[in-house]
Design a protein around this motif. Structure first.
Motif, short mmCIF file in Angstrom:
data_model
loop_
_atom_site.label_atom_id
_atom_site.label_comp_id
_atom_site.label_asym_id
_atom_site.label_seq_id
_atom_site.Cartn_x
_atom_site.Cartn_y
_atom_site.Cartn_z
N ASP A 189 3.07 16.57 -30.48
CA ASP A 189 3.86 16.48 -29.25
C ASP A 189 5.00 15.49 -29.36
OD1 ASP A 189 2.56 14.07 -29.15
OD2 ASP A 189 1.80 14.32 -27.11
N ASP B 183 4.98 12.25 -29.55
CA ASP B 183 4.82 10.98 -28.82
C ASP B 183 3.81 10.10 -29.53
OD1 ASP B 183 4.63 8.88 -27.05
OD2 ASP B 183 4.22 10.13 -25.30
N TRP B 184 4.29 9.02 -30.14
CA TRP B 184 3.44 8.10 -30.89
C TRP B 184 2.45 7.39 -29.99
CZ3 TRP B 184 3.64 2.54 -32.33
CH2 TRP B 184 2.92 2.28 -33.50
N ASP C 195 0.94 8.76 -27.28
CA ASP C 195 0.02 9.67 -26.63
C ASP C 195 -1.41 9.36 -27.09
OD1 ASP C 195 -1.51 12.53 -27.08
OD2 ASP C 195 -0.40 12.43 -25.18
N SER C 196 -2.30 9.06 -26.15
CA SER C 196 -3.65 8.61 -26.50
C SER C 196 -4.45 9.66 -27.25
CB SER C 196 -4.41 8.16 -25.25
OG SER C 196 -4.53 9.21 -24.32
N THR C 197 -4.29 10.93 -26.91
CA THR C 197 -5.02 11.99 -27.62
C THR C 197 -4.56 12.07 -29.07
OG1 THR C 197 -5.21 13.22 -25.56
CG2 THR C 197 -5.59 14.45 -27.60
N ALA C 198 -3.27 11.99 -29.29
CA ALA C 198 -2.73 12.02 -30.65
C ALA C 198 -3.19 10.80 -31.43
CB ALA C 198 -1.21 12.09 -30.62
N ARG C 199 -3.19 9.62 -30.80
CA ARG C 199 -3.64 8.39 -31.48
C ARG C 199 -5.11 8.52 -31.87
NH1 ARG C 199 -0.42 5.95 -33.96
NH2 ARG C 199 -1.86 4.23 -34.12
N LYS D 33 14.13 11.24 -24.98
CA LYS D 33 13.67 12.15 -26.03
C LYS D 33 14.85 12.57 -26.89
CE LYS D 33 13.93 16.25 -23.09
NZ LYS D 33 13.18 17.35 -22.52
N LYS E 208 12.71 5.80 -20.65
CA LYS E 208 12.06 6.80 -21.49
C LYS E 208 13.13 7.82 -21.87
CE LYS E 208 7.50 6.29 -19.56
NZ LYS E 208 6.38 6.90 -18.85
N GLU F 250 9.46 11.71 -28.42
CA GLU F 250 9.51 10.90 -27.20
C GLU F 250 9.68 9.43 -27.60
OE1 GLU F 250 9.24 12.20 -24.09
OE2 GLU F 250 8.93 14.22 -24.86
#
Length: 174
Positions: free
Chosen positions: A141, A143-144, A146-150, A42, A40, A70
């Motif tokens: 954030d 991060d592609w 990230d479940s909340t963003a998705r 950034k 991982k 990220e």
């Protein structure tokens, strides 16, 4: 691969920073093999976006340290294998050194891996107009995955699709 940053010093760049479909967690293109070391990581100074009609994101350069993406840093020890993988990723990303208008530009960036090591890595970015970016979803954030963003992306996509159907007089399935 070697590069000179105009300083007279030649440096080795032997990593790729992936933030979307090329990430180690996804590997949509089946490029990661058992010889790939991935961590991982950034990259600072970039923002992550996605056009609602596309299945992949793109990064743009902002030069602001507070903008962070990220992803994964990918590395192959064998320079011949790395060069082959880099050429494969160039093809996937529509990049060619001798072509001015590819889908992505390939740049060299500093990334920080999960062990807090700074590495030089190739990264694919797009140079888009502010008007175009305004029509895209921004991953706040960076991060592609990230479940909340998705979830938010999918909700917004549905809202836009419904509004478009309404404007066109189509009321298909909800």
């Amino acid at each position: 691969l070697l590069f000179s940053a105009g300083t007279g010093k030649t440096m080795v760049v032997d990593c790729i920073f992936a933030y979307g479909t090329m990430r180690a967690e996804i590997d949509r293109w089946n490029m990661i093999d058992s010889n790939c070391q991935h961590l991982k990581a950034k990259a600072c100074g970039f923002k992550l976006y996605q056009e609602y009609s596309l299945f992949y994101p793109f990064a743009t350069k902002t030069c602001k340290d507070s903008d962070v993406i990220e992803g994964s840093v990918l590395h192959w020890n064998d320079p011949v294998v790395f060069a082959h993988k880099l050429a494969g990723y160039d093809t996937i990303e529509g990049y060619s050194e001798d072509r001015e208008n590819g889908l992505y530009q390939r740049i060299i960036v500093d990334v920080e891996d999960e062990n807090r090591q700074i590495r030089k890595a190739y990264m694919y970015i797009q140079d888009q107009s502010p008007e175009y970016i305004e029509e895209c979803f921004a991953f706040a954030d960076g991060d592609w995955l990230d479940s909340t963003a998705r979830e938010h992306f999918e909700t917004e996509k549905k809202r836009i699709d419904q509004a478009a159907r309404k404007m066109l007089g189509r009321h298909g399935p909800k």
